[in-house]
Design a protein around this motif. Structure first.
Motif, PDB file in Angstrom:
ATOM      1  N   VAL A 345       0.448  -8.870  -4.666  1.00 45.80           N
ATOM      2  CA  VAL A 345       0.105  -9.296  -3.311  1.00 45.80           C
ATOM      3  C   VAL A 345      -1.389  -9.084  -3.080  1.00 45.80           C
ATOM      4  O   VAL A 345      -1.913  -8.000  -3.372  1.00 45.80           O
ATOM      5  N   TYR A 346      -2.065 -10.115  -2.568  1.00 46.11           N
ATOM      6  CA  TYR A 346      -3.514 -10.045  -2.316  1.00 46.11           C
ATOM      7  C   TYR A 346      -3.796  -9.996  -0.826  1.00 46.11           C
ATOM      8  O   TYR A 346      -3.219 -10.762  -0.048  1.00 46.11           O
ATOM      9  N   MET A 347      -4.692  -9.080  -0.461  1.00 50.72           N
ATOM     10  CA  MET A 347      -5.024  -8.881   0.942  1.00 50.72           C
ATOM     11  C   MET A 347      -6.527  -8.768   1.127  1.00 50.72           C
ATOM     12  O   MET A 347      -7.233  -8.297   0.234  1.00 50.72           O
ATOM     13  N   MET A 348      -6.981  -9.216   2.285  1.00 56.04           N
ATOM     14  CA  MET A 348      -8.363  -9.005   2.678  1.00 56.04           C
ATOM     15  C   MET A 348      -8.346  -8.560   4.124  1.00 56.04           C
ATOM     16  O   MET A 348      -7.645  -9.150   4.947  1.00 56.04           O
ATOM     17  N   ASP A 349      -9.105  -7.505   4.410  1.00 54.04           N
ATOM     18  CA  ASP A 349      -8.999  -6.863   5.712  1.00 54.04           C
ATOM     19  C   ASP A 349      -7.522  -6.496   5.911  1.00 54.04           C
ATOM     20  O   ASP A 349      -6.904  -5.961   4.990  1.00 54.04           O
ATOM     21  N   ARG A 350      -6.922  -6.805   7.053  1.00 53.76           N
ATOM     22  CA  ARG A 350      -5.523  -6.422   7.281  1.00 53.76           C
ATOM     23  C   ARG A 350      -4.554  -7.557   6.971  1.00 53.76           C
ATOM     24  O   ARG A 350      -3.354  -7.453   7.240  1.00 53.76           O
ATOM     25  N   TYR A 351      -5.040  -8.637   6.386  1.00 57.37           N
ATOM     26  CA  TYR A 351      -4.236  -9.849   6.244  1.00 57.37           C
ATOM     27  C   TYR A 351      -3.777 -10.078   4.808  1.00 57.37           C
ATOM     28  O   TYR A 351      -4.548  -9.907   3.861  1.00 57.37           O
ATOM     29  N   VAL A 352      -2.529 -10.484   4.672  1.00 57.38           N
ATOM     30  CA  VAL A 352      -2.029 -10.956   3.379  1.00 57.38           C
ATOM     31  C   VAL A 352      -2.519 -12.396   3.210  1.00 57.38           C
ATOM     32  O   VAL A 352      -2.267 -13.246   4.061  1.00 57.38           O
ATOM     33  N   VAL A 353      -3.239 -12.663   2.120  1.00 57.95           N
ATOM     34  CA  VAL A 353      -3.802 -14.005   1.939  1.00 57.95           C
ATOM     35  C   VAL A 353      -3.128 -14.779   0.808  1.00 57.95           C
ATOM     36  O   VAL A 353      -3.383 -15.979   0.650  1.00 57.95           O
TER      37      VAL A 353
END
Length: 429
Positions: A345-353
């Motif tokens: 699972v890839y995330m940036m800031d608090r979001y799953v992208v």
């Protein structure tokens, strides 16, 4: 929220998955409140294992590579998240310097760098790639497998600022996990934003610290959801000052392994699980899947062969292994075209992208898939609606990727706890 992605799973929804899907409003509110109190890592990726009876993270990376394995359809989500992250840290940010690993010959890794640069350019940043590799002494153009050209530039350092020729960035994005330590050229930068901070690197981080923080997160989340936290949390122990080559510390490693296996057997008995428990023994500061072995009986550690000892003694950048995490093994029920698989699972800031599957045709459901021979399978977006026999829209499909996004965000939250605890600039009361 979490993107609606296809997963390999097509069978009945498990009890745990059903509970998480039904509790979506409560789950999202819980995360919202947590992010009011804690700062998420700038970006992260989490390896997740789904055993059916439990789903848990097994590794969390705060300098994720592999962005090139996300599908083009996912990149707009990453761009939006990048914009949100940058605006929060430095709203007037204009120039970003991307500092990669020193893998100048690994073209698949460099494709990841090119994808990251593309994301931040689309987010409105001027992006240059500054290498700290001693091999890069002048601008170096590299043609990637997809035909794209990447230019690596040697970094230069003034008293407090890092840059490349004719480029003064306000933000420096590290895609280098600092396994060999933080080089002096990156230290004492106090006029620019360094993301992630140096204490997020493996020169400081320890898996045991991360999973201790995750244990706390899992307990609190489990209480909110009304579930046993073990269903989302791998039991772990640790052993220090182990020298595989000399045979020192092996007894302590056996004791810790036996302790973890005993706790897992107790849980398996409680839930009527007939599988044979095992543990993954890993370098506490390990990365790239190096320094990992699977054990189902502590007695196995008394008679390791030379090859295994060598494999466990040294990890990335020639770092010697002495401290270990003994982590409950979580078998995977995921399978793609006959190959064992696990979601990342890839995330940036608090979001799953987004995310993809790591798969390995020659590994079993209870083995480490982050090994030579692994392949990466992109995940597509799920069609929004099913159609009935007459071609009319049916009910909205449950988002089967949602559970993985929840586990990924729980691990990301644990990483934020971890970074708060290891922040050298944190106030001590």
């Amino acid at each position: 929220m979490v993107p609606h992605l296809v997963t390999a799973l097509t069978g009945p929804i498990s009890e745990l998955e059903q509970r998480i899907l039904e509790s979506m409003p409560a789950v999202e509110r819980w995360f919202r409140l947590e992010w009011m109190e804690h700062t998420p890592p700038f970006y992260s990726s989490v390896d997740v294992r789904n055993a059916g009876f439990k789903v848990a993270p097994v590794d969390t990376n705060l300098f994720p590579g592999g962005w090139n394995n996300l599908t083009p359809e996912m990149l707009p989500l990453a761009v939006q998240a990048a914009m949100a992250a940058i605006e929060k840290i430095c709203p007037e940010a204009r120039n970003l310097l991307l500092v990669p690993e020193n893998h100048t010959r690994n073209q698949f890794y460099l494709m990841n760098v090119a994808t990251l640069a593309r994301i931040f350019r689309a987010a409105g940043m001027n992006v240059r790639i500054g290498s700290i590799s001693p091999e890069i002494t002048e601008d170096t153009a590299i043609t990637l497998p997809n035909g794209e050209e990447l230019v690596l530039e040697p970094v230069n350092r003034s008293q407090y600022r890092l840059g490349v020729k004719n480029f003064d960035p306000c933000t420096i994005l590290l895609n280098n996990d600092l396994s060999a330590g933080a080089p002096g050229i990156l230290e004492d930068i106090n006029e620019q934003f360094l993301l992630p901070p140096l204490h997020a690197g493996w020169n400081v981080r320890r898996k045991t610290h991360h999973f201790k923080a995750y244990e706390e997160v899992a307990k609190r989340f489990g209480k909110m959801l009304g579930i046993d936290p073990w269903l989302i949390n791998p039991i772990f122990g640790h052993a220090n000052k182990v020298d595989f080559a000399e045979g020192n510390g092996i007894e302590a490693l056996q004791e810790s392994t036996h302790s973890v296996l005993t706790k897992v057997r107790k849980k398996y008995k409680e839930y009527g699980i007939n599988d044979k428990p095992y543990v993954a023994i890993k370098a506490d500061n390990g990365t790239y899947g190096m320094g990992v072995m699977m054990v189902s009986d502590a007695a196995e550690l008394a008679s390791l062969n030379r090859r295994t000892k060598n494999k466990m003694s040294v990890i990335k950048d020639g770092q010697q292994v002495s401290d270990l995490i003994i982590q409950e093994g979580v078998p995977t029920i995921e399978n793609i075209a006959g190959a064992t698989a696990e979601p990342v699972v890839y995330m940036m800031d608090r979001y799953v992208v987004g995310g993809f599957y790591r798969s390995h045709a020659s590994k079993g459901a209870d083995e480490n898939l982050n090994a030579p021979g692994a392949t990466f399978m992109p995940l597509a977006f799920e069609p929004e609606h099913v159609m009935d026999a007459q071609g009319h829209p049916g009910e909205l499909l449950p988002n089967r990727f949602y559970m993985y996004g929840v586990i990924g965000r729980l691990a990301m939250l644990a990483a934020s706890y971890e970074l708060e605890q290891t922040n050298p600039e944190a106030e001590v009361y």
